[in-house]
Scaffold this motif. Structure first.
Motif, PDB file in Angstrom:
ATOM      1  N   ARG A  35       0.908  -1.090  -0.091  1.00 36.17           N
ATOM      2  CA  ARG A  35      -0.084   0.060  -0.007  1.00 36.17           C
ATOM      3  C   ARG A  35       0.956   1.139   0.265  1.00 36.17           C
ATOM      4  O   ARG A  35       1.793   1.457   0.681  1.00 36.17           O
ATOM      5  CB  ARG A  35      -0.766  -0.076   1.268  1.00 36.17           C
ATOM      6  CG  ARG A  35      -1.632  -1.253   1.480  1.00 36.17           C
ATOM      7  CD  ARG A  35      -2.322  -1.275   2.641  1.00 36.17           C
ATOM      8  NE  ARG A  35      -3.115  -2.435   2.951  1.00 36.17           N
ATOM      9  CZ  ARG A  35      -2.505  -3.713   3.430  1.00 36.17           C
ATOM     10  NH1 ARG A  35      -1.318  -3.803   3.437  1.00 36.17           N
ATOM     11  NH2 ARG A  35      -3.280  -4.452   3.786  1.00 36.17           N
ATOM     12  N   LEU A  36       0.366   2.181  -0.704  1.00 37.48           N
ATOM     13  CA  LEU A  36       1.229   3.577  -0.845  1.00 37.48           C
ATOM     14  C   LEU A  36       0.464   4.591  -0.459  1.00 37.48           C
ATOM     15  O   LEU A  36      -0.371   5.156  -1.212  1.00 37.48           O
ATOM     16  CB  LEU A  36       1.779   3.538  -2.375  1.00 37.48           C
ATOM     17  CG  LEU A  36       2.562   2.565  -2.934  1.00 37.48           C
ATOM     18  CD1 LEU A  36       3.009   2.895  -4.419  1.00 37.48           C
ATOM     19  CD2 LEU A  36       3.803   2.437  -2.247  1.00 37.48           C
ATOM     20  N   PHE A  38       0.709   7.574   0.104  1.00 36.68           N
ATOM     21  CA  PHE A  38       0.877   8.861  -0.400  1.00 36.68           C
ATOM     22  C   PHE A  38       0.129   8.799  -1.744  1.00 36.68           C
ATOM     23  O   PHE A  38      -0.669   9.926  -2.122  1.00 36.68           O
ATOM     24  CB  PHE A  38       2.225   9.220  -1.137  1.00 36.68           C
ATOM     25  CG  PHE A  38       2.462  10.590  -1.854  1.00 36.68           C
ATOM     26  CD1 PHE A  38       2.495  11.596  -1.250  1.00 36.68           C
ATOM     27  CD2 PHE A  38       2.916  10.479  -3.014  1.00 36.68           C
ATOM     28  CE1 PHE A  38       2.751  12.819  -1.748  1.00 36.68           C
ATOM     29  CE2 PHE A  38       3.149  11.645  -3.730  1.00 36.68           C
ATOM     30  CZ  PHE A  38       3.104  12.664  -3.265  1.00 36.68           C
ATOM     31  N   ARG A  39      -0.032   7.707  -2.677  1.00 37.15           N
ATOM     32  CA  ARG A  39      -0.848   7.628  -3.647  1.00 37.15           C
ATOM     33  C   ARG A  39      -2.344   7.812  -3.376  1.00 37.15           C
ATOM     34  O   ARG A  39      -3.204   8.379  -4.062  1.00 37.15           O
ATOM     35  CB  ARG A  39      -0.524   6.424  -4.512  1.00 37.15           C
ATOM     36  CG  ARG A  39       0.814   6.171  -5.195  1.00 37.15           C
ATOM     37  CD  ARG A  39       1.077   7.072  -6.259  1.00 37.15           C
ATOM     38  NE  ARG A  39      -0.194   6.903  -7.286  1.00 37.15           N
ATOM     39  CZ  ARG A  39       0.341   5.727  -8.334  1.00 37.15           C
ATOM     40  NH1 ARG A  39       1.517   4.897  -8.189  1.00 37.15           N
ATOM     41  NH2 ARG A  39      -0.764   5.585  -9.137  1.00 37.15           N
ATOM     42  N   LEU A  42      -3.148  11.167  -2.387  1.00 41.74           N
ATOM     43  CA  LEU A  42      -3.327  12.034  -3.890  1.00 41.74           C
ATOM     44  C   LEU A  42      -4.750  11.680  -4.392  1.00 41.74           C
ATOM     45  O   LEU A  42      -5.301  12.601  -5.076  1.00 41.74           O
ATOM     46  CB  LEU A  42      -2.212  11.786  -4.700  1.00 41.74           C
ATOM     47  CG  LEU A  42      -0.855  12.312  -4.519  1.00 41.74           C
ATOM     48  CD1 LEU A  42       0.293  12.006  -5.421  1.00 41.74           C
ATOM     49  CD2 LEU A  42      -1.112  13.942  -4.584  1.00 41.74           C
ATOM     50  N   ALA A  43      -5.031  10.445  -4.473  1.00 40.80           N
ATOM     51  CA  ALA A  43      -6.351  10.207  -4.904  1.00 40.80           C
ATOM     52  C   ALA A  43      -7.494  10.766  -4.401  1.00 40.80           C
ATOM     53  O   ALA A  43      -8.392  11.421  -5.185  1.00 40.80           O
ATOM     54  CB  ALA A  43      -6.403   8.623  -5.021  1.00 40.80           C
ATOM     55  N   HIS A 263      -9.492   5.437 -11.097  1.00 41.26           N
ATOM     56  CA  HIS A 263      -8.496   4.786 -10.296  1.00 41.26           C
ATOM     57  C   HIS A 263      -8.279   3.428 -10.749  1.00 41.26           C
ATOM     58  O   HIS A 263      -8.455   2.291  -9.998  1.00 41.26           O
ATOM     59  CB  HIS A 263      -9.146   4.941  -8.666  1.00 41.26           C
ATOM     60  CG  HIS A 263      -9.205   6.230  -8.185  1.00 41.26           C
ATOM     61  ND1 HIS A 263      -8.183   7.170  -8.561  1.00 41.26           N
ATOM     62  CD2 HIS A 263     -10.441   6.857  -7.626  1.00 41.26           C
ATOM     63  CE1 HIS A 263      -8.764   8.377  -7.719  1.00 41.26           C
ATOM     64  NE2 HIS A 263     -10.054   8.356  -7.283  1.00 41.26           N
ATOM     65  N   GLU A 264      -7.885   3.121 -12.006  1.00 42.86           N
ATOM     66  CA  GLU A 264      -7.386   1.796 -12.563  1.00 42.86           C
ATOM     67  C   GLU A 264      -8.426   1.077 -12.238  1.00 42.86           C
ATOM     68  O   GLU A 264      -8.192  -0.457 -12.463  1.00 42.86           O
ATOM     69  CB  GLU A 264      -6.228   1.460 -11.778  1.00 42.86           C
ATOM     70  CG  GLU A 264      -5.214   2.349 -11.574  1.00 42.86           C
ATOM     71  CD  GLU A 264      -4.485   2.741 -12.968  1.00 42.86           C
ATOM     72  OE1 GLU A 264      -4.882   2.350 -14.217  1.00 42.86           O
ATOM     73  OE2 GLU A 264      -3.395   3.828 -12.949  1.00 42.86           O
ATOM     74  N   HIS A 280      -3.915   1.325  -7.173  1.00 39.40           N
ATOM     75  CA  HIS A 280      -2.590   1.947  -7.926  1.00 39.40           C
ATOM     76  C   HIS A 280      -1.416   1.150  -8.206  1.00 39.40           C
ATOM     77  O   HIS A 280      -0.480   1.691  -8.734  1.00 39.40           O
ATOM     78  CB  HIS A 280      -1.997   2.973  -6.938  1.00 39.40           C
ATOM     79  CG  HIS A 280      -1.865   2.407  -5.499  1.00 39.40           C
ATOM     80  ND1 HIS A 280      -2.650   2.783  -4.424  1.00 39.40           N
ATOM     81  CD2 HIS A 280      -0.703   1.844  -4.818  1.00 39.40           C
ATOM     82  CE1 HIS A 280      -2.027   2.247  -3.120  1.00 39.40           C
ATOM     83  NE2 HIS A 280      -0.991   1.555  -3.398  1.00 39.40           N
ATOM     84  N   GLN A 281      -1.600  -0.202  -8.055  1.00 36.43           N
ATOM     85  CA  GLN A 281      -0.755  -1.115  -8.688  1.00 36.43           C
ATOM     86  C   GLN A 281      -1.141  -1.955  -9.614  1.00 36.43           C
ATOM     87  O   GLN A 281      -0.576  -2.831 -10.187  1.00 36.43           O
ATOM     88  CB  GLN A 281       0.035  -2.026  -7.249  1.00 36.43           C
ATOM     89  CG  GLN A 281       0.339  -1.314  -6.033  1.00 36.43           C
ATOM     90  CD  GLN A 281       1.911  -1.114  -6.235  1.00 36.43           C
ATOM     91  OE1 GLN A 281       2.376  -0.716  -7.292  1.00 36.43           O
ATOM     92  NE2 GLN A 281       2.497  -1.015  -5.071  1.00 36.43           N
TER      93      GLN A 281
END
Length: 326
Positions: A35-36, A38-39, A42-43, A263-264, A280-281
């Motif tokens: 898990r990120l 920061f991403r 931002l989302a 969001h992908e 995000h991955q």
């Protein structure tokens, strides 16, 4: 569509595992589950900034209302997708903070809670496509569509019938509010009370009413149109049997994908195969999985509207790409 015997499901799993646990990919695939924060931040920030800018734009002139409603509806869908990811614990490693922050910054705005979403969504993964067990399939049935029997009619006609379904429209506008527990309903109402009072104190009563008007109207128009289009593209028109046969990836290209599948969300097949990979991955995971010949034979639509393998062609069961388990 090529039919494969059920034992080859095991062949697919074996091959996929061999690819993902190979010396060259094992470390990178494990990293895809990371898990990120920061991403994630931002989302959330991007979605709410776009909503705020859309309200400001609408405040300038009635001529900007259509654009504002489209952008707000798209971000309502984006926030819903983040609630979905949070239900799998994919936003933050701390489950309590994962749920709390997602409730505050996404779920309550859509008359939802992460816990309630999780209760239904896990059934969707476990009982994919089964009537009476998969809540999504049951919802489609209420809208007049049977996932196990795709209707052979022009895609536009099918879409309009789903769009005009009273049950479908009600679900878009009010979300699952009636399904929430008493405590969850109270939390949603408190959230809305705090937000509306805060807007009134900062920007005045007219700004508060404008925000509320745009939010509700977007839920019933642009968000509804996006939700129906996006959700029915995930599985509709595919053969039941497994996550692999009954789930598709969609084209991830340009502005349109960002509007209807934020969001992908286009990588829905990967999500069903590996639900603990954060949104995000997913794009990177797709690149890794492309090394599997079985994965490449699954349902990957190459466009939304045009061509033999378009998403809307698959929508009505007319796409011959991919395979099914006989």
């Amino acid at each position: 569509m090529t039919a494969l015997p059920k034992p080859q499901v095991n062949q697919f799993i074996t091959e996929l595992r061999s690819v993902l646990t190979s010396a060259s990919e094992k470390k990178s695939f494990r990293a895809l589950h990371k898990r990120l924060p920061f991403r994630v931040a931002l989302a959330f920030l991007f979605d709410w900034l776009l909503i705020i800018l859309s309200v400001l734009l609408a405040s300038q002139s009635l001529l900007f209302f259509p654009v504002s409603l489209l952008l707000i509806g798209s971000r309502q869908r984006a926030l819903s997708n983040l609630v979905h990811d949070a239900s799998h614990g994919n936003l933050l490693s701390n489950r309590k903070m994962n749920d709390f922050l997602t409730n505050v910054f996404a779920a309550y705005a859509g008359f939802e809670s992460v816990a309630n979403y999780r209760r239904g969504h896990f059934k969707h993964h476990r009982f994919l496509g089964l009537k009476g067990l998969d809540p999504d399939t049951d919802s489609h049935f209420r809208y007049g569509f049977d996932d196990s029997k795709p209707r052979q009619e022009p895609p536009f006609s099918l879409y309009v019938s789903l769009l005009l379904s009273p049950s479908s429209w009600k679900d878009s506008v009010f979300g699952p509010f009636t399904q929430l527990s008493f405590a969850e309903k109270a939390q949603v109402l408190i959230w809305w009370g705090v937000i509306l009072v805060s807007i009134t104190l900062v920007s005045g009563l007219s700004a508060m009413f404008l925000f509320l008007f745009l939010w509700i109207v977007a839920r019933g128009t642009s968000y509804h149109a996006i939700r129906v289009f996006a959700e029915f593209l995930d599985h509709t028109g595919l053969p039941l049997g497994s996550s692999l046969s009954f789930t598709r990836n969609l084209p991830h290209r340009g502005l349109f994908s960002s509007l209807v599948h934020p969001h992908e969300d286009t990588y829905h097949l990967i999500h069903h195969l590996f639900p603990r990979i954060p949104h995000h991955q997913l794009r990177q995971a797709h690149q890794v999985l492309n090394q599997s010949s079985q994965y490449l034979r699954a349902h990957h639509c190459d466009s939304y509207f045009f061509g033999q393998h378009s998403a809307v062609a698959c929508w009505t069961g007319r796409c011959n790409q991919g395979f099914s388990w006989a």
